[in-house]
Scaffold this motif. Sequence first.
Motif, PDB file in Angstrom:
ATOM      1  N   LYS A  66      41.842 -64.550  30.671  1.00  0.00           N
ATOM      2  CA  LYS A  66      41.571 -65.344  29.461  1.00  0.00           C
ATOM      3  C   LYS A  66      41.178 -66.786  29.798  1.00  0.00           C
ATOM      4  CE  LYS A  66      43.476 -66.453  24.943  1.00  0.00           C
ATOM      5  NZ  LYS A  66      42.331 -65.932  24.221  1.00  0.00           N
ATOM      6  N   GLY A  67      40.054 -67.204  29.217  1.00  0.00           N
ATOM      7  CA  GLY A  67      39.619 -68.589  29.347  1.00  0.00           C
ATOM      8  C   GLY A  67      38.935 -68.931  30.655  1.00  0.00           C
ATOM      9  N   LYS A  68      38.710 -67.956  31.508  1.00  0.00           N
ATOM     10  CA  LYS A  68      38.095 -68.238  32.806  1.00  0.00           C
ATOM     11  C   LYS A  68      36.607 -67.907  32.790  1.00  0.00           C
ATOM     12  CE  LYS A  68      42.158 -67.960  35.610  1.00  0.00           C
ATOM     13  NZ  LYS A  68      42.930 -67.241  36.579  1.00  0.00           N
ATOM     14  N   THR A  69      35.893 -68.584  33.643  1.00  0.00           N
ATOM     15  CA  THR A  69      34.472 -68.297  33.805  1.00  0.00           C
ATOM     16  C   THR A  69      34.314 -67.048  34.663  1.00  0.00           C
ATOM     17  OG1 THR A  69      34.260 -69.570  35.847  1.00  0.00           O
ATOM     18  CG2 THR A  69      33.935 -70.775  33.765  1.00  0.00           C
ATOM     19  N   THR A  70      33.098 -66.533  34.672  1.00  0.00           N
ATOM     20  CA  THR A  70      32.805 -65.365  35.499  1.00  0.00           C
ATOM     21  C   THR A  70      33.138 -65.644  36.958  1.00  0.00           C
ATOM     22  OG1 THR A  70      30.996 -64.794  34.003  1.00  0.00           O
ATOM     23  CG2 THR A  70      30.990 -63.736  36.154  1.00  0.00           C
ATOM     24  N   GLU A  71      32.786 -66.810  37.434  1.00  0.00           N
ATOM     25  CA  GLU A  71      33.038 -67.158  38.829  1.00  0.00           C
ATOM     26  C   GLU A  71      34.538 -67.252  39.122  1.00  0.00           C
ATOM     27  OE1 GLU A  71      30.758 -68.780  36.841  1.00  0.00           O
ATOM     28  OE2 GLU A  71      29.073 -67.730  37.750  1.00  0.00           O
ATOM     29  N   GLU A  72      35.294 -67.815  38.189  1.00  0.00           N
ATOM     30  CA  GLU A  72      36.749 -67.923  38.375  1.00  0.00           C
ATOM     31  C   GLU A  72      37.400 -66.537  38.399  1.00  0.00           C
ATOM     32  OE1 GLU A  72      37.759 -72.201  36.269  1.00  0.00           O
ATOM     33  OE2 GLU A  72      37.398 -70.456  34.981  1.00  0.00           O
ATOM     34  N   ILE A  73      36.902 -65.638  37.562  1.00  0.00           N
ATOM     35  CA  ILE A  73      37.435 -64.270  37.534  1.00  0.00           C
ATOM     36  C   ILE A  73      37.123 -63.564  38.848  1.00  0.00           C
ATOM     37  CG2 ILE A  73      37.254 -62.007  36.417  1.00  0.00           C
ATOM     38  CD1 ILE A  73      36.694 -63.599  33.776  1.00  0.00           C
ATOM     39  N   ARG A  74      35.909 -63.725  39.320  1.00  0.00           N
ATOM     40  CA  ARG A  74      35.543 -63.111  40.601  1.00  0.00           C
ATOM     41  C   ARG A  74      36.463 -63.596  41.719  1.00  0.00           C
ATOM     42  NH1 ARG A  74      29.330 -63.943  39.453  1.00  0.00           N
ATOM     43  NH2 ARG A  74      28.847 -61.920  38.547  1.00  0.00           N
ATOM     44  N   LYS A  75      36.721 -64.898  41.733  1.00  0.00           N
ATOM     45  CA  LYS A  75      37.595 -65.464  42.766  1.00  0.00           C
ATOM     46  C   LYS A  75      39.024 -64.936  42.624  1.00  0.00           C
ATOM     47  CE  LYS A  75      38.995 -69.806  44.852  1.00  0.00           C
ATOM     48  NZ  LYS A  75      38.928 -71.258  44.815  1.00  0.00           N
ATOM     49  N   GLN A  76      39.533 -64.905  41.392  1.00  0.00           N
ATOM     50  CA  GLN A  76      40.900 -64.449  41.122  1.00  0.00           C
ATOM     51  C   GLN A  76      41.136 -63.018  41.621  1.00  0.00           C
ATOM     52  OE1 GLN A  76      43.611 -65.935  39.114  1.00  0.00           O
ATOM     53  NE2 GLN A  76      44.760 -64.183  39.827  1.00  0.00           N
ATOM     54  N   PHE A  77      40.135 -62.147  41.388  1.00  0.00           N
ATOM     55  CA  PHE A  77      40.296 -60.728  41.702  1.00  0.00           C
ATOM     56  C   PHE A  77      39.498 -60.286  42.929  1.00  0.00           C
ATOM     57  CE2 PHE A  77      41.241 -61.165  37.167  1.00  0.00           C
ATOM     58  CZ  PHE A  77      42.508 -60.606  37.135  1.00  0.00           C
ATOM     59  N   ALA A  89      20.910 -62.889  35.549  1.00  0.00           N
ATOM     60  CA  ALA A  89      20.311 -63.548  34.387  1.00  0.00           C
ATOM     61  C   ALA A  89      20.080 -62.544  33.263  1.00  0.00           C
ATOM     62  CB  ALA A  89      19.006 -64.217  34.787  1.00  0.00           C
ATOM     63  N   GLN A  90      19.642 -61.349  33.619  1.00  0.00           N
ATOM     64  CA  GLN A  90      19.391 -60.310  32.614  1.00  0.00           C
ATOM     65  C   GLN A  90      20.696 -59.894  31.936  1.00  0.00           C
ATOM     66  OE1 GLN A  90      17.506 -56.744  34.069  1.00  0.00           O
ATOM     67  NE2 GLN A  90      17.725 -55.692  32.115  1.00  0.00           N
ATOM     68  N   VAL A  91      21.744 -59.688  32.722  1.00  0.00           N
ATOM     69  CA  VAL A  91      23.039 -59.292  32.170  1.00  0.00           C
ATOM     70  C   VAL A  91      23.589 -60.396  31.263  1.00  0.00           C
ATOM     71  CG1 VAL A  91      25.450 -58.787  32.744  1.00  0.00           C
ATOM     72  CG2 VAL A  91      23.613 -57.679  34.025  1.00  0.00           C
ATOM     73  N   ARG A  92      23.463 -61.626  31.695  1.00  0.00           N
ATOM     74  CA  ARG A  92      23.938 -62.752  30.866  1.00  0.00           C
ATOM     75  C   ARG A  92      23.181 -62.808  29.541  1.00  0.00           C
ATOM     76  NH1 ARG A  92      27.492 -66.191  33.319  1.00  0.00           N
ATOM     77  NH2 ARG A  92      27.546 -66.155  35.591  1.00  0.00           N
ATOM     78  N   GLU A  93      21.880 -62.577  29.593  1.00  0.00           N
ATOM     79  CA  GLU A  93      21.071 -62.596  28.370  1.00  0.00           C
ATOM     80  C   GLU A  93      21.479 -61.460  27.439  1.00  0.00           C
ATOM     81  OE1 GLU A  93      18.569 -63.634  25.454  1.00  0.00           O
ATOM     82  OE2 GLU A  93      18.987 -64.830  27.231  1.00  0.00           O
ATOM     83  N   GLU A  94      21.672 -60.262  27.990  1.00  0.00           N
ATOM     84  CA  GLU A  94      22.049 -59.096  27.178  1.00  0.00           C
ATOM     85  C   GLU A  94      23.425 -59.245  26.550  1.00  0.00           C
ATOM     86  OE1 GLU A  94      21.716 -55.854  29.926  1.00  0.00           O
ATOM     87  OE2 GLU A  94      19.524 -55.797  29.796  1.00  0.00           O
ATOM     88  N   ASN A  95      24.288 -60.040  27.188  1.00  0.00           N
ATOM     89  CA  ASN A  95      25.672 -60.172  26.718  1.00  0.00           C
ATOM     90  C   ASN A  95      25.989 -61.569  26.206  1.00  0.00           C
ATOM     91  OD1 ASN A  95      26.884 -57.445  27.443  1.00  0.00           O
ATOM     92  ND2 ASN A  95      25.902 -58.052  29.354  1.00  0.00           N
ATOM     93  N   ARG A  96      24.963 -62.305  25.839  1.00  0.00           N
ATOM     94  CA  ARG A  96      25.169 -63.669  25.330  1.00  0.00           C
ATOM     95  C   ARG A  96      26.076 -63.673  24.108  1.00  0.00           C
ATOM     96  NH1 ARG A  96      20.125 -67.322  24.075  1.00  0.00           N
ATOM     97  NH2 ARG A  96      19.772 -66.733  26.223  1.00  0.00           N
ATOM     98  N   TRP A  97      25.999 -62.629  23.295  1.00  0.00           N
ATOM     99  CA  TRP A  97      26.805 -62.534  22.080  1.00  0.00           C
ATOM    100  C   TRP A  97      28.298 -62.611  22.396  1.00  0.00           C
ATOM    101  CZ3 TRP A  97      30.343 -58.623  21.723  1.00  0.00           C
ATOM    102  CH2 TRP A  97      30.182 -57.560  22.599  1.00  0.00           C
ATOM    103  N   CYS A  98      28.709 -62.156  23.588  1.00  0.00           N
ATOM    104  CA  CYS A  98      30.131 -62.216  23.974  1.00  0.00           C
ATOM    105  C   CYS A  98      30.610 -63.655  24.093  1.00  0.00           C
ATOM    106  CB  CYS A  98      30.366 -61.512  25.303  1.00  0.00           C
ATOM    107  SG  CYS A  98      30.062 -59.754  25.292  1.00  0.00           S
ATOM    108  N   GLU A  99      29.774 -64.494  24.628  1.00  0.00           N
ATOM    109  CA  GLU A  99      30.151 -65.883  24.835  1.00  0.00           C
ATOM    110  C   GLU A  99      30.131 -66.674  23.538  1.00  0.00           C
ATOM    111  OE1 GLU A  99      27.635 -67.384  27.936  1.00  0.00           O
ATOM    112  OE2 GLU A  99      28.199 -65.762  29.292  1.00  0.00           O
ATOM    113  N   ASP A 100      29.308 -66.222  22.587  1.00  0.00           N
ATOM    114  CA  ASP A 100      29.224 -66.899  21.301  1.00  0.00           C
ATOM    115  C   ASP A 100      30.408 -66.575  20.398  1.00  0.00           C
ATOM    116  OD1 ASP A 100      26.813 -67.929  22.159  1.00  0.00           O
ATOM    117  OD2 ASP A 100      25.600 -66.420  21.116  1.00  0.00           O
ATOM    118  N   ALA A 101      31.094 -65.475  20.678  1.00  0.00           N
ATOM    119  CA  ALA A 101      32.198 -65.028  19.809  1.00  0.00           C
ATOM    120  C   ALA A 101      33.434 -65.859  19.984  1.00  0.00           C
ATOM    121  CB  ALA A 101      32.524 -63.567  20.097  1.00  0.00           C
TER     122      ALA A 101
END
Length: 101
Positions: A66-77, A89-101
């Motif tokens: 919760k509350g972490k960036t993609t990079e922080e999650i990658r590092k954590q796990f 870039a394509q995945v981020r564009e396709e899932n932009r709606w997740c970040e807007d929520a």
Amino acid sequence: HKDNPPEEIQKPLKSTNLVECGVAEWDAEYVNIEQEVLFELILAANYLDIKSLLDLTCAKVASMIKGKTTEEIRKQFNIVNDFTPEEEAQVREENRWCEDA
């Protein structure tokens, strides 16, 4: 919890602190363990069909994300980013709606 089942954990988590999400202090401390042990406990709870333990351990992982960036999650796990910059870039564009929520 044999005779006293735990309260339902609030979803989505409102905090990274499990106690603030309705988890008993003892239970929150119980899952304050090494990441590898936590994942083993998730597998065991799932295999043994212990729903309350599975919910608790999964909530712990969710609180770690919760509350972490993609990079922080990658590092954590310890997740290796195997996307090319274009794929990412394509995945981020396709899932932009997740970040807007």
